[in-house]
Design a protein around this motif. Structure first.
Motif, PDB file in Angstrom:
ATOM      1  N   ALA A 192       0.830  -1.209   0.000  1.00  0.00           N
ATOM      2  CA  ALA A 192       0.000   0.000   0.000  1.00  0.00           C
ATOM      3  C   ALA A 192       0.865   1.260   0.000  1.00  0.00           C
ATOM      4  CB  ALA A 192      -0.923  -0.012   1.210  1.00  0.00           C
ATOM      5  N   GLY A 193       1.959   1.234   0.761  1.00  0.00           N
ATOM      6  CA  GLY A 193       2.857   2.391   0.796  1.00  0.00           C
ATOM      7  C   GLY A 193       3.527   2.650  -0.539  1.00  0.00           C
ATOM      8  N   ILE A 194       4.007   1.585  -1.171  1.00  0.00           N
ATOM      9  CA  ILE A 194       4.658   1.740  -2.483  1.00  0.00           C
ATOM     10  C   ILE A 194       3.632   2.165  -3.530  1.00  0.00           C
ATOM     11  CG2 ILE A 194       5.905   0.565  -4.335  1.00  0.00           C
ATOM     12  CD1 ILE A 194       7.311  -1.092  -2.138  1.00  0.00           C
ATOM     13  N   ALA A 195       2.400   1.626  -3.436  1.00  0.00           N
ATOM     14  CA  ALA A 195       1.340   2.043  -4.364  1.00  0.00           C
ATOM     15  C   ALA A 195       1.042   3.532  -4.219  1.00  0.00           C
ATOM     16  CB  ALA A 195       0.077   1.227  -4.122  1.00  0.00           C
ATOM     17  N   ALA A 196       1.108   4.034  -2.989  1.00  0.00           N
ATOM     18  CA  ALA A 196       0.910   5.474  -2.776  1.00  0.00           C
ATOM     19  C   ALA A 196       2.034   6.274  -3.429  1.00  0.00           C
ATOM     20  CB  ALA A 196       0.824   5.781  -1.281  1.00  0.00           C
ATOM     21  N   VAL A 197       3.256   5.752  -3.358  1.00  0.00           N
ATOM     22  CA  VAL A 197       4.386   6.402  -4.039  1.00  0.00           C
ATOM     23  C   VAL A 197       4.117   6.430  -5.543  1.00  0.00           C
ATOM     24  CG1 VAL A 197       6.853   6.241  -4.600  1.00  0.00           C
ATOM     25  CG2 VAL A 197       6.082   5.789  -2.257  1.00  0.00           C
ATOM     26  N   VAL A 198       3.659   5.286  -6.076  1.00  0.00           N
ATOM     27  CA  VAL A 198       3.334   5.208  -7.512  1.00  0.00           C
ATOM     28  C   VAL A 198       2.291   6.269  -7.856  1.00  0.00           C
ATOM     29  CG1 VAL A 198       2.270   3.756  -9.282  1.00  0.00           C
ATOM     30  CG2 VAL A 198       3.972   2.776  -7.740  1.00  0.00           C
ATOM     31  N   ALA A 199       1.272   6.417  -7.013  1.00  0.00           N
ATOM     32  CA  ALA A 199       0.193   7.366  -7.283  1.00  0.00           C
ATOM     33  C   ALA A 199       0.688   8.815  -7.340  1.00  0.00           C
ATOM     34  CB  ALA A 199      -0.902   7.225  -6.227  1.00  0.00           C
ATOM     35  N   ILE A 200       1.622   9.176  -6.467  1.00  0.00           N
ATOM     36  CA  ILE A 200       2.091  10.568  -6.488  1.00  0.00           C
ATOM     37  C   ILE A 200       3.150  10.821  -7.558  1.00  0.00           C
ATOM     38  CG2 ILE A 200       1.533  10.935  -4.050  1.00  0.00           C
ATOM     39  CD1 ILE A 200       4.605  10.919  -3.525  1.00  0.00           C
ATOM     40  N   LYS A 201       3.619   9.748  -8.186  1.00  0.00           N
ATOM     41  CA  LYS A 201       4.667   9.905  -9.198  1.00  0.00           C
ATOM     42  C   LYS A 201       4.155   9.594 -10.603  1.00  0.00           C
ATOM     43  CE  LYS A 201       8.493   9.606  -6.141  1.00  0.00           C
ATOM     44  NZ  LYS A 201       9.897   9.809  -6.249  1.00  0.00           N
ATOM     45  N   ILE A 202       2.858   9.792 -10.838  1.00  0.00           N
ATOM     46  CA  ILE A 202       2.277   9.485 -12.147  1.00  0.00           C
ATOM     47  C   ILE A 202       2.944  10.292 -13.251  1.00  0.00           C
ATOM     48  CG2 ILE A 202       0.179   9.684 -13.541  1.00  0.00           C
ATOM     49  CD1 ILE A 202      -1.363   8.637 -11.114  1.00  0.00           C
ATOM     50  N   ALA A 203       3.202  11.568 -13.023  1.00  0.00           N
ATOM     51  CA  ALA A 203       3.861  12.384 -14.050  1.00  0.00           C
ATOM     52  C   ALA A 203       5.251  11.836 -14.367  1.00  0.00           C
ATOM     53  CB  ALA A 203       3.948  13.836 -13.596  1.00  0.00           C
ATOM     54  N   GLN A 204       5.974  11.451 -13.335  1.00  0.00           N
ATOM     55  CA  GLN A 204       7.310  10.894 -13.541  1.00  0.00           C
ATOM     56  C   GLN A 204       7.226   9.561 -14.294  1.00  0.00           C
ATOM     57  OE1 GLN A 204       9.503  10.410  -9.886  1.00  0.00           O
ATOM     58  NE2 GLN A 204      11.444  10.129 -10.945  1.00  0.00           N
ATOM     59  N   ILE A 205       6.212   8.750 -13.968  1.00  0.00           N
ATOM     60  CA  ILE A 205       6.025   7.475 -14.663  1.00  0.00           C
ATOM     61  C   ILE A 205       5.738   7.739 -16.139  1.00  0.00           C
ATOM     62  CG2 ILE A 205       4.517   5.452 -14.881  1.00  0.00           C
ATOM     63  CD1 ILE A 205       4.069   5.678 -11.811  1.00  0.00           C
TER      64      ILE A 205
END
Length: 175
Positions: A117-130
């Motif tokens: 869940a924590g890493i998924a939250a990181v993924v969510a805030i880094k959508i632009a970077q992704i």
């Protein structure tokens, strides 16, 4: 003192793995006292085989692999595009990450769920970077053992603490 002798290097590597596993395992009692469900006798990865993968469905896939340097979480292009477009949400990504970490033998049970869940939250805030990083093959998230230790240290604070720790050093890299 450094050496290039492969036997000495291998011995040092094995000792480092044992020390790391002992450090992780020393936290089991504390996690249990805090009410965390720890399903495995060890928080450290299973060494045999060193590389196992987990996938969800036939199109969106995520895997976790264990390496000498740490853990690598890999997202295929379909999942990466679905995250960017908002089709796949944080909850689903967290579940996929937790499953992949469990299949790789890194962590299981409640710890995997919290870290996922924590890493998924990181993924969510880094959508632009992704979006910038993805080149049509998906992205991967390399996590060194030192970074992994920081994520584990954040577990008592839940996914929000893992987000705070991971946001600093987790970044997507092109597949």
């Amino acid at each position: 003192m450094s050496t290039t002798d492969p036997k000495i290097i291998e011995e040092q590597f094995e000792q480092s793995k044992k020390d790391f596993k002992a450090t992780l395992d020393s936290q089991l009692a504390t996690l249990k006292e805090m009410g965390m469900a720890v399903a495995e006798p060890s928080l450290a990865y299973d060494e045999a085989p060193m590389m196992r993968r987990a996938a969800s469905g036939t199109s969106e896939q995520i895997s976790a692999t264990v390496h000498w340097w740490g853990v690598d979480i890999v997202m295929n292009n379909k999942l990466t595009e679905d995250i960017i477009s908002g089709i796949t949400g944080t909850g689903a990504v967290g579940g996929l990450i937790a499953s992949a970490l469990g299949a790789a033998g890194v962590v299981t049970g409640g710890i995997a769920t919290v870290i996922g869940a924590g890493i998924a939250a990181v993924v969510a805030i880094k959508i632009a970077q992704i979006k910038i990083t993805n080149n049509g093959n998906g992205v991967h998230w390399p996590i060194t053992w030192v970074q992994w230790a920081a994520l584990l240290a954040a577990v008592p604070g839940g996914p929000a603490a893992i987000l705070a720790a991971g946001a600093l050093f987790l970044h997507p890299i092109r597949n």
